[in-house]
Design an enzyme around this catalytic site. Structure first.
Site, PDB file in Angstrom:
ATOM      1  N   ARG A 161      -6.540  34.625   1.949  1.00 27.18           N
ATOM      2  CA  ARG A 161      -6.620  35.994   1.244  1.00 27.18           C
ATOM      3  C   ARG A 161      -8.019  35.791   0.535  1.00 27.18           C
ATOM      4  O   ARG A 161      -8.340  34.854  -0.038  1.00 27.18           O
ATOM      5  CB  ARG A 161      -5.453  36.488   0.543  1.00 27.18           C
ATOM      6  CG  ARG A 161      -4.115  36.484   1.127  1.00 27.18           C
ATOM      7  CD  ARG A 161      -3.052  36.862   0.342  1.00 27.18           C
ATOM      8  NE  ARG A 161      -1.721  36.754   1.235  1.00 27.18           N
ATOM      9  CZ  ARG A 161      -0.728  35.995   1.330  1.00 27.18           C
ATOM     10  NH1 ARG A 161      -1.218  34.525   0.721  1.00 27.18           N
ATOM     11  NH2 ARG A 161       0.097  36.104   2.100  1.00 27.18           N
ATOM     12  N   LYS A 187       0.922  34.377  -2.980  1.00 24.80           N
ATOM     13  CA  LYS A 187       1.573  35.242  -3.676  1.00 24.80           C
ATOM     14  C   LYS A 187       2.724  34.646  -4.445  1.00 24.80           C
ATOM     15  O   LYS A 187       3.189  33.512  -3.997  1.00 24.80           O
ATOM     16  CB  LYS A 187       2.279  36.336  -2.531  1.00 24.80           C
ATOM     17  CG  LYS A 187       1.096  37.286  -2.148  1.00 24.80           C
ATOM     18  CD  LYS A 187       1.990  38.105  -1.177  1.00 24.80           C
ATOM     19  CE  LYS A 187       0.743  39.206  -0.489  1.00 24.80           C
ATOM     20  NZ  LYS A 187       1.433  40.340   0.560  1.00 24.80           N
ATOM     21  N   HIS A 258      -9.617  41.254   4.926  1.00 25.74           N
ATOM     22  CA  HIS A 258      -8.286  40.809   5.575  1.00 25.74           C
ATOM     23  C   HIS A 258      -8.744  40.919   7.044  1.00 25.74           C
ATOM     24  O   HIS A 258      -7.826  40.092   7.702  1.00 25.74           O
ATOM     25  CB  HIS A 258      -7.309  42.008   5.505  1.00 25.74           C
ATOM     26  CG  HIS A 258      -5.992  41.197   4.916  1.00 25.74           C
ATOM     27  ND1 HIS A 258      -5.805  40.452   3.822  1.00 25.74           N
ATOM     28  CD2 HIS A 258      -4.547  41.483   5.405  1.00 25.74           C
ATOM     29  CE1 HIS A 258      -4.748  40.066   3.599  1.00 25.74           C
ATOM     30  NE2 HIS A 258      -4.028  40.818   4.567  1.00 25.74           N
ATOM     31  N   ARG A 261      -8.925  37.125   8.035  1.00 29.64           N
ATOM     32  CA  ARG A 261      -7.620  36.662   7.850  1.00 29.64           C
ATOM     33  C   ARG A 261      -6.806  36.869   9.228  1.00 29.64           C
ATOM     34  O   ARG A 261      -6.173  36.016   9.805  1.00 29.64           O
ATOM     35  CB  ARG A 261      -6.920  36.853   6.807  1.00 29.64           C
ATOM     36  CG  ARG A 261      -5.463  36.346   6.643  1.00 29.64           C
ATOM     37  CD  ARG A 261      -4.938  36.823   5.187  1.00 29.64           C
ATOM     38  NE  ARG A 261      -3.590  36.554   4.996  1.00 29.64           N
ATOM     39  CZ  ARG A 261      -2.837  35.484   4.943  1.00 29.64           C
ATOM     40  NH1 ARG A 261      -3.452  34.317   4.602  1.00 29.64           N
ATOM     41  NH2 ARG A 261      -1.447  35.519   4.773  1.00 29.64           N
ATOM     42  N   HIS A 284       2.912  32.553   4.938  1.00 29.78           N
ATOM     43  CA  HIS A 284       3.866  33.453   4.951  1.00 29.78           C
ATOM     44  C   HIS A 284       5.365  32.845   4.646  1.00 29.78           C
ATOM     45  O   HIS A 284       5.624  31.813   5.262  1.00 29.78           O
ATOM     46  CB  HIS A 284       3.922  34.043   6.361  1.00 29.78           C
ATOM     47  CG  HIS A 284       2.878  34.996   6.731  1.00 29.78           C
ATOM     48  ND1 HIS A 284       2.408  35.440   7.877  1.00 29.78           N
ATOM     49  CD2 HIS A 284       1.863  35.614   5.902  1.00 29.78           C
ATOM     50  CE1 HIS A 284       1.579  36.111   7.974  1.00 29.78           C
ATOM     51  NE2 HIS A 284       1.238  36.351   6.770  1.00 29.78           N
ATOM     52  N   TYR A 293       1.250  39.064  14.908  1.00 27.78           N
ATOM     53  CA  TYR A 293       0.045  38.381  15.595  1.00 27.78           C
ATOM     54  C   TYR A 293       0.439  38.007  17.193  1.00 27.78           C
ATOM     55  O   TYR A 293      -0.577  37.933  18.033  1.00 27.78           O
ATOM     56  CB  TYR A 293      -0.511  37.325  14.946  1.00 27.78           C
ATOM     57  CG  TYR A 293      -1.022  37.701  13.553  1.00 27.78           C
ATOM     58  CD1 TYR A 293      -2.231  38.375  13.453  1.00 27.78           C
ATOM     59  CD2 TYR A 293      -0.256  37.254  12.386  1.00 27.78           C
ATOM     60  CE1 TYR A 293      -2.627  38.608  12.079  1.00 27.78           C
ATOM     61  CE2 TYR A 293      -0.814  37.513  11.238  1.00 27.78           C
ATOM     62  CZ  TYR A 293      -1.710  38.286  11.014  1.00 27.78           C
ATOM     63  OH  TYR A 293      -2.399  38.511   9.847  1.00 27.78           O
TER      64      TYR A 293
END
Length: 314
Positions: A161, A187, A258, A261, A284, A293
């Protein structure tokens, strides 16, 4: 809890739940603020129906609240599907927590499901377009192009990110030939180590040797990997501007940080990478998030099949 003001008890229970998820799930400040707003909206709904204690909530209350989130009411407009779904998740989490803590005897939200969200496929660009953008980033004189190329090479090489890339420090980069990698903080401040490919290593080495030192002398020489012209940490907005300028020079439209990414993940999966490996690389928490994806790559496979198989079309 006998003798305590009802609203005070409800507030204590709410704060207990928010404190719990902040610690257990490592939520960012913005996400926690969103959950707080969601719970506040739920409390207002309950109050408008004369309910001031979780023990008095019925499944019908939760169902009507979920419906109001989507359709809106006299007191509040309806929410977008993603926001409505998140609010229901917050409410269900509060009720589950209340049951686990023994504050209530039942969970009235157990059978209320979050609204399904239409799946939006991430935008990916071709490898040729990525190469054009990266080449365009190094156009020009001075220190900026060296930094800009290194930044975008790192983002695409690692699937980082943009906040993770600009948040990296010099000590987070390992350019040893046996272990070329970067430590990224995602995150919830969760850390992961991601390998770096040769192109990114070369770009980073050129930036560190030739550009970062002079840039650092413009400030206090802090630990940040990517510096602005004043020697401070590069901002998110500046990184966005760098990508936008490079994309414009390359003639590639509608590119955001993004996008690189998304392209990183799509290109890996198209090349045969295991989805769980890509999950780890992207940081993730769930493989379900990464599997969006695979839809992109399945579409590509279907297009190739129908184009080239002799009996694909009747």
């Amino acid at each position: 809890m006998d003798g305590e003001p009802v609203l005070s008890v409800l507030a204590d229970q709410r704060e207990g739940y928010l404190a719990h998820i902040a610690v257990e799930r490592g939520l960012s400040r913005n996400t926690l603020a969103a959950y707080r707003r969601d719970i506040a909206r739920y409390e207002r709904f309950l109050a408008s129906h004369g309910v001031h204690a979780l023990d008095d909530v019925t499944p019908r209350h939760v169902e009507e609240f979920a419906q109001d989130l989507s359709e809106g009411s006299a007191d509040a407009p309806g929410l977008a599907p993603a926001s409505a779904s998140r609010t229901v998740v917050a409410v269900r989490g509060w009720h589950r927590f209340a049951l686990a803590e023994g504050w209530t005897g039942v969970d009235p939200s157990a059978d209320v499901k979050p609204r399904s969200i239409p799946q939006r496929l991430p935008k990916a660009i071709s490898t040729a377009e990525v190469s054009a953008i990266l080449d365009a980033a190094s156009v020009g004189e001075g220190l900026g192009p060296l930094r800009d190329r290194a930044l975008l090479e790192l983002v695409y090489a690692t699937g980082a990110r943009i906040s993770e890339a600009i948040g990296a420090d010099v000590d987070d980069i390992v350019l040893d030939p046996q272990e070329e990698s970067v430590l990224l903080r995602g995150k919830g401040n969760k850390e992961r180590v991601v390998p770096i490919g040769g192109y990114a290593v070369d770009a980073l080495h050129a930036y560190l040797v030739r550009a970062r030192g002079p840039l650092a002398r413009g400030g206090r020489g802090g630990p940040a990997l990517f510096l602005n012209t004043r020697g401070g940490r590069l901002s998110r907005q500046s990184a966005w501007t760098i990508l936008r300028a490079a994309s414009a020079r390359a003639g590639v439209d509608n590119v955001s940080p993004h996008t690189l990414r998304h392209s990183f993940a799509t290109h890996l999966l198209s090349g045969g990478a295991d989805v769980r490996v890509v999950q780890e690389l992207l940081g993730h928490a769930s493989v379900t998030t990464t599997q969006i994806y695979t839809t992109v790559t399945q579409d590509t496979l279907r297009e190739v099949y129908t184009t080239f198989h002799p009996r694909a079309l009747s």
